[in-house]
Design an enzyme around this catalytic site. Structure first.
Site, PDB file in Angstrom:
ATOM      1  N   HIS A 265       0.840  -1.203   0.000  1.00 18.32           N
ATOM      2  CA  HIS A 265       0.000   0.000   0.000  1.00 18.32           C
ATOM      3  C   HIS A 265       0.878   1.258   0.000  1.00 18.32           C
ATOM      4  O   HIS A 265       0.728   2.150  -0.839  1.00 18.32           O
ATOM      5  CB  HIS A 265      -0.915  -0.021   1.230  1.00 18.32           C
ATOM      6  N   GLU A 266       1.824   1.306   0.931  1.00 19.88           N
ATOM      7  CA  GLU A 266       2.671   2.500   1.047  1.00 19.88           C
ATOM      8  C   GLU A 266       3.579   2.648  -0.171  1.00 19.88           C
ATOM      9  O   GLU A 266       3.890   3.773  -0.578  1.00 19.88           O
ATOM     10  CB  GLU A 266       3.484   2.475   2.346  1.00 19.88           C
ATOM     11  N   HIS A 269       1.791   4.665  -2.708  1.00 21.73           N
ATOM     12  CA  HIS A 269       1.873   6.109  -2.418  1.00 21.73           C
ATOM     13  C   HIS A 269       3.268   6.639  -2.788  1.00 21.73           C
ATOM     14  O   HIS A 269       3.410   7.692  -3.387  1.00 21.73           O
ATOM     15  CB  HIS A 269       1.658   6.368  -0.920  1.00 21.73           C
ATOM     16  N   GLU A 295      -4.692   7.949  -3.060  1.00 15.97           N
ATOM     17  CA  GLU A 295      -5.158   6.646  -2.569  1.00 15.97           C
ATOM     18  C   GLU A 295      -5.374   5.675  -3.727  1.00 15.97           C
ATOM     19  O   GLU A 295      -5.229   4.471  -3.568  1.00 15.97           O
ATOM     20  CB  GLU A 295      -6.439   6.854  -1.747  1.00 15.97           C
TER      21      GLU A 295
HETATM   22 ZN    ZN Z   1      -3.241   5.216   1.846  1.00 17.44          ZN
END
Ligand code: ZN
Length: 501
Positions: A265-266, A269, A295
């Site tokens: 997830h990170e 980003h 996101e």
């Molecule tokens: Zn996030």
């Protein structure tokens, strides 16, 4: 005008350096500060914030910006200059419309609310938090009146995190999604599938996990010469510059997926931040479009790639070699079902791809009701529990597992939650489109090759900075405005296959 624009860039650059310094100090606070350093650090960060704010409201800055804004309105600027001036003007006006006394009162109220929320959650007593929450809502409404809005005061809140998005547009998208999700979840539950999630628990030394998570982040394209992966209680990503992007994950000795999910997830980003055009550092041309688009990047990597069968065809053998126990005896098909297990629970951050969005829709509906004066803060626990029962089919045992679980409202962040589901919607629509252009995408993921997808995102999303608004960007990439159908179709196909419905 060129000279004026140069002067603006110099000012923006100075402000950007302050923000970078502030971000370094915050990163250090989250990852390695000694306990006694915390209080002083907060003072230093607040001091730098004040300094940046002063630079923004400096009369000379205002003069330059006003002149450039007039030139922008008269179409005398280049495309790139127009983006910079329009966006900086927007932020400047926002800061100018809010009196310092209100900002101060707001931050003091939030500091107090944060402690009362923590105490209320611990004692499971909403009444400890509700007076501060009322104050936060009141101050946020005051801000909305000062800033202005289209139809609903809640629009002003949404605009902070997702510029241009309105409550009525979101209501349509989220309603369509809810109409699909509630019966779909029921069908999944009726299947009574036996998925033994405990099977993948074990003992996984943290040092070995760290190596594996770095391997995964690198595979996805994260540049370790321009960033790092560390540890914190709640995973997050921060950036000082596109060439220095820091991210964290968290490790659990008994559960490998906790860290992997956070890392992927990170990384999504972080790849966005590393892909912003560094020649425009300090200007909106090197900034992310919105929280929803940010996101979308993390969700695309986390779910469309990181929870896909194809990608695990590549990653699973690697994981079995590094962690033979218990994975050597679990076939990929079974692991894939465990990875994508759907189980309604009370806690948003522990939920799966299907139920996650119901958690968000519930919060969105409540926030909208509060801002449109359709309910009182004191009624929130009851409304929460009713809605929860209706959407998830289970009773909330107490407020700590219900209305008090999230920290966001105590920070005053109303309007933030919807960006999580918006991220899912943007991601699904973009990924669908990427698949039509990158015809061998599935085979590439099977081979552990992620560059084609990353290059596609670099070209279509990252390189533009704030050139387009979120609504314009999705239209530019996919040819149509944001729709709920792509995400609904994605869930139908993926979980329809897993649960045979
Ligand atoms: Zn996030």
């Amino acid at each position: 005008m060129e000279k004026k624009f140069e002067q603006l860039l110099q000012k923006l650059n100075a402000i950007a350096h302050i923000y970078s310094a502030q971000a370094v100090l915050s990163w250090d606070r989250e990852t390695s500060i000694p306990p006694q350093g915390v209080a002083r650090r907060a003072e230093t960060i607040a001091y730098l914030s004040g300094l940046a704010h002063e630079l923004c409201l400096d009369p000379q800055f205002e003069e330059i910006l006003t002149e450039l804004h007039t030139a922008y309105q008269e179409n005398k600027l280049t495309d790139e200059q127009s983006v910079v001036v329009k966006e900086v003007w927007r932020d400047f006006n926002y800061a100018k419309k809010l009196p310092t006394s209100l900002i101060k009162e707001f931050s003091e109220t939030c500091a107090k609310a944060h402690s009362s929320w923590a105490e209320a959650r611990e004692k499971n007593d909403f009444s400890i938090f509700s007076p501060d929450l009322k104050k936060i809502v009141e101050l946020n409404r005051k801000k909305a009146e000062l800033i202005g809005y289209k139809e609903s005061p809640y629009d002003a809140r949404l605009d902070v995190f997702e510029p241009g998005m309105t409550a009525s547009e979101l209501s349509i998208l989220f309603h369509e999604l809810k109409e699909f999700l509630v019966p779909f979840l029921k069908k999944i539950q009726e299947k009574n599938a036996t998925i033994d999630v405990e099977k993948i628990k074990g003992h996984f030394p943290i040092e070995k996990q760290k190596e594996f998570n770095k391997f995964i982040a690198e595979k996805l394209g994260f540049n370790f010469n321009a960033g790092c992966l560390e540890v914190s209680t709640h995973p997050f990503t921060t950036h000082f510059h596109p060439e220095d992007v820091r991210m964290t994950t968290r490790y659990k000795e008994t559960d490998l997926l906790e860290a992997i999910t956070g890392t992927i997830h990170e990384t999504g980003h972080a790849l966005y931040e590393q892909g912003l055009p560094q020649q425009h550092f300090g200007t909106p041309l090197a900034e992310a479009v919105s929280l929803g688009i940010h996101e979308s990047q993390s969700r695309m990597w986390e779910n469309h790639v990181g929870k896909s069968y194809e990608f695990w065809e590549f990653l699973y053998p690697e994981m079995q070699t590094r962690f033979p126990e218990p994975f050597k005896n679990i076939p990929l098909d079974e692991f894939y079902k465990i990875l994508n297990n759907v189980a309604p629970g009370y806690i948003r951050i522990e939920s799966d791809e299907v139920t996650y969005n119901l958690h968000i829709i519930l919060r969105f509906e409540i926030e909208k009701m509060i801002f449109e004066g359709e309910c009182e803060v004191d009624d929130l626990p009851e409304i929460w529990n009713q809605k929860f029962k209706e959407y998830f089919g289970i009773d909330v045992p107490d407020n700590a597992h219900g209305v008090l679980q999230d920290v966001h409202w105590s920070y005053g962040s109303f309007g933030y939650f919807p960006t999580y589901t918006l991220g899912n919607l943007y991601a699904a629509q973009m990924y669908h489109h990427a698949q039509t252009q990158l015809l061998s995408l599935a085979d590439e993921l099977r081979a552990g090759k992620t560059e084609p997808l990353l290059n596609w995102l670099r070209k279509n999303v990252h390189q533009h900075g704030k050139k387009y608004s979120a609504g314009e960007l999705i239209k530019e990439i996919t040819g149509e405005p944001l729709q709920s159908t792509y995400f609904i179709d994605y869930l139908k196909k993926k979980f329809g296959d897993i649960y045979r419905i």
